[in-house]
Design a protein around this motif. Structure first.
Motif, PDB file in Angstrom:
ATOM      1  N   LYS A  64       0.821  -1.220   0.000  1.00 11.09           N
ATOM      2  CA  LYS A  64       0.000   0.000   0.000  1.00 11.09           C
ATOM      3  C   LYS A  64       0.855   1.271   0.000  1.00 11.09           C
ATOM      4  O   LYS A  64       0.352   2.365  -0.276  1.00 11.09           O
ATOM      5  N   VAL A  74      -1.535   2.160   7.168  1.00 11.48           N
ATOM      6  CA  VAL A  74      -2.884   1.612   7.025  1.00 11.48           C
ATOM      7  C   VAL A  74      -3.708   1.964   8.261  1.00 11.48           C
ATOM      8  O   VAL A  74      -3.172   2.159   9.361  1.00 11.48           O
ATOM      9  N   GLU A 126      -8.412  -1.149   7.784  1.00 11.71           N
ATOM     10  CA  GLU A 126      -7.693  -1.778   6.663  1.00 11.71           C
ATOM     11  C   GLU A 126      -6.854  -2.953   7.153  1.00 11.71           C
ATOM     12  O   GLU A 126      -6.782  -3.997   6.498  1.00 11.71           O
ATOM     13  N   GLU A 183      -8.959  -6.027   7.738  1.00 10.46           N
ATOM     14  CA  GLU A 183      -9.297  -6.716   6.480  1.00 10.46           C
ATOM     15  C   GLU A 183      -8.131  -7.582   5.999  1.00 10.46           C
ATOM     16  O   GLU A 183      -8.325  -8.709   5.541  1.00 10.46           O
TER      17      GLU A 183
END
Length: 390
Positions: free
Chosen positions: A151, A155, A159, A162
């Motif tokens: 990413k 985060v 996030e 997940e």
């Protein structure tokens, strides 16, 4: 008037309370087993997270910050048998980092719940898999890290949740190819996710060299003759052993290894390749390995004594009843190994320090649960098991 034994202090945060744990004489154990030595336990459950691993949690995070490996808003990820995770989670909660821990499914539920209570995410992995397998707890930690690196930014907690749920699903459904794909992808490293990796982190033995060892030396006024400690990552026995050997070469450093681990085999001269072939699962937590971490220096270890699960668990339970000291199975293993070694080698009149790494409260549903012991084929008459040591 009741004497107050407690030295009261005020601290700015919970992390400052790590260390300075007591040495406790085991007089009742000495008498029961007719041990002609002074036995002193370094009781590490006095650390705020309940184990010796609080020490390395603090050192590894501070070291990572100093070296720029983790930044504000980053995620700390670690494969752990539980206690290192708790130490890291404690420090991370104090400093504002998110945490994820991968943990073999043999580890107690108490440890998982404690990690979650400190705000961590936990991924359970199979126990009986090779360290290099994509679904081992080592590699699953790397998969989580890679997905965060991908990413290229910090985060959010949502996030991260997940990502954790996705990876746990892959592990549970044994989707090895998908895990391998995540692991093999070339991704640019960022400071937004960091695996301290206690097995290869120089701050692990350094924490014990600079704190645990110095405390023991000061507490015994340099009169220690033997040090017994279980070997997990090897950081504890290496750090303590290095410092004490610098002070006095004649102090004996003795490791305690569970049946199924490779340390005792390697110490005897067996090749690492052959030793790994002989490794097999065992149930005592936190000690023993099927790899040889960079954090262990077996040249500092004078000898290794081997203890099985039954002996470790019986001694752990007996210790709680006899001395009122509630510790985990690795402590029971260390104590059993100590008495076994001293008696078999005719050691008398020495001052012996034994490392008790963590609290028994992490194992109430296992070691202190007769039903669990019986279901796993263990004897619950502890005195019967320990009779051979008397």
């Amino acid at each position: 008037m009741v004497e107050n034994y407690t030295k009261l202090s005020i601290y700015d945060d919970i992390v400052q309370t790590i260390g300075e744990t007591p040495l406790v004489r085991l007089k009742k154990i000495e008498k029961y087993f007719n041990v002609k030595n002074e036995l002193y336990a370094k009781v590490e459950f006095f650390n705020p997270g309940g184990s010796i691993k609080d020490r390395i949690g603090k050192y590894m995070i501070e070291g990572a910050k100093k070296e720029g490996k983790i930044v504000e808003g980053g995620v700390i990820i670690e494969p752990t048998s539980g206690n290192t995770g708790l130490g890291l989670a404690l420090v991370a909660a104090d400093e504002g980092y998110l945490t994820v821990f991968t943990m073999p499914d043999k580890m107690s539920l108490e440890k998982e719940f404690l990690l979650k209570a400190l705000g961590a995410f936990v991924i359970r992995t199979p126990t009986a898999v090779a360290p290099g397998d994509p679904n081992s707890y080592y590699k699953v930690a790397e998969a989580v890290r890679n997905l965060i690196w991908k990413k290229k930014r910090p985060v959010t907690r949502e996030e991260l949740k997940e990502i954790v749920e996705y990876v746990q699903k892959l592990v549970k459904e044994e989707k090895i190819d998908e895990l391998r794909e995540i692991l093999d992808e070339r991704i640019e490293e960022t400071p937004y996710a960091y695996i301290p990796n206690q097995y290869f982190n120089k701050y692990n033995p350094l924490a014990h060299y600079e704190t645990t060892a110095r405390e023991i030396w000061k507490q015994t006024k340099g009169s220690i003759n033997y040090l017994f400690a279980g070997i997990g990552t090897g950081g504890t026995i290496t750090g303590i052993g290095r410092y004490i050997k610098e002070k006095r070469r004649d102090v004996k450093i003795i490791g305690v290894d569970p049946v199924g681990s490779i340390y005792n085999l390697v110490k005897k001269g067996m090749s690492l390749e052959e030793a790994v072939k002989k490794a097999h699962p065992y149930l005592v937590e936190g000690i023993g390995e099927d790899i040889l971490p960079e954090t262990v220096d077996l040249s500092l270890v004078d000898d290794i004594v081997v203890v099985n699960d039954q002996e470790a668990f019986a001694m752990t339970r007996f210790l709680a009843r006899k001395e009122g000291i509630l510790v985990g199975g690795s402590s029971g293993a260390a104590l059993y190994g100590t008495i076994k070694y001293l008696k078999e080698n005719g050691v008398k009149g020495k001052k012996v320090v034994i490392i008790f790494p963590d609290t028994g409260r992490n194992y109430l549903t296992k070691i202190f649960n007769d039903k669990w012991l019986l279901e796993n084929g263990f004897e619950i008459d502890d005195e019967k098991v320990l009779e051979g040591l008397r």
